[in-house]
Write a protein that holds these residues in place. Sequence first.
Motif, short mmCIF file in Angstrom:
data_model
loop_
_atom_site.label_atom_id
_atom_site.label_comp_id
_atom_site.label_asym_id
_atom_site.label_seq_id
_atom_site.Cartn_x
_atom_site.Cartn_y
_atom_site.Cartn_z
N CYS A 30 0.81 -1.23 0.00
CA CYS A 30 0.00 0.00 0.00
C CYS A 30 0.84 1.27 0.00
CB CYS A 30 -0.91 0.02 1.22
SG CYS A 30 -2.17 -1.28 1.20
N HIS A 31 2.07 1.20 0.54
CA HIS A 31 2.92 2.38 0.69
C HIS A 31 4.16 2.28 -0.19
CE1 HIS A 31 0.76 3.69 4.32
NE2 HIS A 31 0.75 2.41 4.68
N ALA A 32 4.60 3.41 -0.70
CA ALA A 32 5.87 3.47 -1.44
C ALA A 32 6.99 3.85 -0.46
CB ALA A 32 5.78 4.51 -2.55
N VAL A 33 8.15 3.25 -0.66
CA VAL A 33 9.33 3.54 0.15
C VAL A 33 10.52 3.63 -0.80
CG1 VAL A 33 10.76 2.82 2.09
CG2 VAL A 33 8.33 2.21 2.08
N SER A 34 10.99 4.84 -1.06
CA SER A 34 12.12 5.04 -1.99
C SER A 34 13.38 4.32 -1.54
CB SER A 34 12.41 6.53 -2.17
OG SER A 34 11.31 7.17 -2.76
N ALA A 35 13.53 4.12 -0.23
CA ALA A 35 14.72 3.47 0.31
C ALA A 35 14.73 1.97 0.02
CB ALA A 35 14.82 3.72 1.81
N MET A 36 13.67 1.46 -0.59
CA MET A 36 13.58 0.04 -0.95
C MET A 36 13.42 -0.10 -2.46
SD MET A 36 10.98 -1.46 1.91
CE MET A 36 11.53 -1.79 3.56
N PRO A 37 14.40 0.35 -3.24
CA PRO A 37 14.24 0.33 -4.70
C PRO A 37 14.15 -1.08 -5.30
CG PRO A 37 16.50 0.87 -4.13
CD PRO A 37 15.71 0.85 -2.84
N ASP A 38 14.65 -2.08 -4.59
CA ASP A 38 14.62 -3.45 -5.11
C ASP A 38 13.29 -4.15 -4.85
OD1 ASP A 38 17.22 -3.07 -5.93
OD2 ASP A 38 18.09 -3.99 -4.14
N VAL A 39 12.40 -3.53 -4.08
CA VAL A 39 11.11 -4.13 -3.78
C VAL A 39 10.13 -3.70 -4.87
CG1 VAL A 39 9.22 -4.30 -2.13
CG2 VAL A 39 11.57 -4.15 -1.30
N ALA A 40 9.67 -4.68 -5.63
CA ALA A 40 8.77 -4.40 -6.76
C ALA A 40 7.33 -4.19 -6.30
CB ALA A 40 8.83 -5.56 -7.74
N PHE A 41 6.57 -3.56 -7.15
CA PHE A 41 5.13 -3.39 -6.98
C PHE A 41 4.76 -2.66 -5.70
CE2 PHE A 41 5.79 -7.43 -9.32
CZ PHE A 41 5.41 -6.98 -10.57
N GLN A 42 5.41 -1.55 -5.45
CA GLN A 42 5.06 -0.75 -4.28
C GLN A 42 3.74 -0.04 -4.54
OE1 GLN A 42 8.17 1.55 -2.48
NE2 GLN A 42 9.73 0.07 -3.01
#
Length: 157
Positions: free
Chosen positions: A64-76
């Motif tokens: 549900c939330h976007a986190v720029s510090a997690m660029p490797d996590v897809a489908f934010q």
Amino acid sequence: MKRQILMGLLLPALVGTAAMAETAPAEVAYEEGAVAQSLTGTPGNPDEGANVMSNRGLGNCVACHAVSAMPDVAFQGNVGPSLDGAGDRWEEAQLRGIVSDAKMTFDGTIMPSFYKVGPYIRQGDAFTGKAFEGELPPLLTAQQIEDVVAYLMTLKE
């Protein structure tokens, strides 16, 4: 022999003290949505918090939330607000309250209550006849809540 007896007496006391440090979900004290006291008495681990937030089998906050510090996590997601700068926007106690039960802070939110055991509205019986019987466990443990809060506190502008 004396050392073994002493350890036999001290070890259960120490284990009992550690077990008492965890706050049960029904005992969490919310003050205007915030939870001032740690749920475990143990500092959270930001690395474990990042894992909980990005793991679909755990918190899956990035659904549900976007986190720029997690660029490797897809489908934010973009349903909830971006968590960038969360450590600057909210105090630790506020974050602990939001992660534990966001409904105590944001009336009408669709964010799940991650550290709650009830009361819930259970309409499953009326529709499927297969509603869960008994008390539901919280979605996350007290330590996982502390870990997520520790990670969120690292997200600065």
